[in-house]
Design a protein around this motif. Structure first.
Motif, short mmCIF file in Angstrom:
data_model
loop_
_atom_site.label_atom_id
_atom_site.label_comp_id
_atom_site.label_asym_id
_atom_site.label_seq_id
_atom_site.Cartn_x
_atom_site.Cartn_y
_atom_site.Cartn_z
N ARG A 1 54.25 35.68 50.63
CA ARG A 1 54.20 36.07 49.30
C ARG A 1 53.25 36.46 48.66
N TRP A 2 52.05 36.10 48.85
CA TRP A 2 50.69 36.40 48.33
C TRP A 2 49.49 36.79 49.36
N SER A 3 48.62 37.34 48.84
CA SER A 3 47.36 37.52 49.67
C SER A 3 46.41 37.13 48.73
N THR A 4 45.34 36.21 49.04
CA THR A 4 44.06 35.83 48.06
C THR A 4 42.89 36.01 48.78
N ALA A 5 42.00 36.46 47.94
CA ALA A 5 40.60 36.54 48.32
C ALA A 5 39.69 36.35 47.27
N CYS A 6 38.27 35.66 47.56
CA CYS A 6 37.16 35.42 46.62
C CYS A 6 35.90 35.47 47.48
N ASN A 7 35.03 36.36 47.10
CA ASN A 7 33.67 36.55 47.92
C ASN A 7 32.68 37.19 46.73
N THR A 8 31.52 37.31 47.31
CA THR A 8 30.43 37.89 46.69
C THR A 8 30.05 39.13 47.16
N LYS A 9 30.85 39.71 48.00
CA LYS A 9 30.61 41.16 48.39
C LYS A 9 30.71 42.09 47.32
N TYR A 10 30.17 43.50 47.35
CA TYR A 10 30.19 44.42 46.83
C TYR A 10 29.45 44.27 45.37
N ALA B 1 42.46 42.64 40.53
CA ALA B 1 41.13 42.17 41.11
C ALA B 1 40.03 42.33 40.04
N LEU B 2 39.67 40.99 39.99
CA LEU B 2 38.29 40.64 38.74
C LEU B 2 37.00 40.81 39.58
N LEU B 3 36.08 41.51 39.32
CA LEU B 3 34.82 41.53 39.71
C LEU B 3 33.83 41.25 38.72
N VAL B 4 32.87 40.35 38.95
CA VAL B 4 31.92 40.02 37.87
C VAL B 4 31.05 41.49 37.73
N SER B 5 30.65 42.08 38.71
CA SER B 5 30.06 43.34 38.62
C SER B 5 30.15 44.05 39.90
N LYS B 6 30.04 45.36 39.76
CA LYS B 6 30.41 46.03 40.96
C LYS B 6 29.50 47.32 40.87
N GLU B 7 28.74 47.60 41.84
CA GLU B 7 27.88 48.91 42.13
C GLU B 7 28.19 49.50 43.42
N GLY C 1 28.83 41.44 43.45
CA GLY C 1 29.06 40.34 42.43
C GLY C 1 30.30 39.53 42.79
N LEU C 2 30.03 38.38 42.30
CA LEU C 2 31.39 37.53 42.52
C LEU C 2 32.75 38.10 42.00
N SER C 3 33.53 38.03 42.92
CA SER C 3 34.79 38.75 42.95
C SER C 3 36.13 37.89 43.29
N MET C 4 37.25 38.06 42.79
CA MET C 4 38.59 37.67 43.41
C MET C 4 39.93 38.51 43.31
N THR C 5 40.50 38.53 44.48
CA THR C 5 41.52 39.44 44.45
C THR C 5 43.14 38.57 44.69
N LEU C 6 44.33 39.01 44.07
CA LEU C 6 45.17 38.26 44.01
C LEU C 6 46.12 39.49 44.15
N THR D 1 39.77 28.23 44.17
CA THR D 1 38.93 27.08 44.98
C THR D 1 38.74 27.66 46.17
N GLU D 2 37.86 27.01 46.89
CA GLU D 2 37.51 27.65 48.42
C GLU D 2 36.87 28.95 47.97
N CYS D 3 36.26 29.42 47.07
CA CYS D 3 35.60 30.62 46.88
C CYS D 3 34.22 30.82 47.60
#
Length: 150
Positions: free
Chosen positions: A45-54, A75-81, A56-61, A145-147
């Protein structure tokens, strides 16, 4: 499994939280359960992700399309360039099968465990990708968790 090709992931963390978006007078909610307190992980029912690619730190649900949820992806990204140094939208949402993005203040707070991160954003205008139709991100608060943030 994620429908946002710009968001790649190396791990699939547990995520708990809730986002609320106002679109054309209707409130759309993405909630992991128990008013954002229940953790979910990648599965049926879900896909999750969290990483520092692109940039800045980001998460996707992303919620599976069962029941046709009106708010399917956040998707929330601290910064994206982009590669050319231009800023790209740092909040991405899929609302009623349409992609929206916005330039918002996203805060990522790392807990005592460096892999435990809380993401938040609020009161931010999003615009539909193809014509600029507005929506308002009222609030988003997620604990991951586990980002992969190193």
């Amino acid at each position: 499994m994620l429908s946002l090709p710009a968001i790649a992931c190396e791990n699939y963390p547990d995520i708990a939280g809730k986002a609320s978006v106002l679109l054309d007078g209707e409130t759309l909610v993405l909630d992991t359960g128990d008013d954002g307190q229940r953790f979910v992980k990648t599965g049926e029912r879900w896909s999750t992700a969290c990483n520092t690619k692109y940039g800045g730190l980001s998460m996707t649900l992303e919620r599976a399309p069962d029941g046709d949820p009106p708010l399917k992806v956040i998707a929330l990204l601290v910064s994206k360039e982009r590669e050319n140094g231009e800023l790209a939208p740092n909040i991405i949402a899929e609302l009623k099968h349409q992609r929206y993005g916005g330039f918002c203040d996203v805060v990522a707070t790392v807990g005592s465990d460096p892999h435990d991160v809380e993401f938040s954003a609020a009161d931010c205008e999003l615009q539909r990708a193809f014509d600029g139709h507005p929506a308002l991100l009222v609030s988003a608060l997620f604990r991951v968790t586990e980002c992969e943030n190193e």
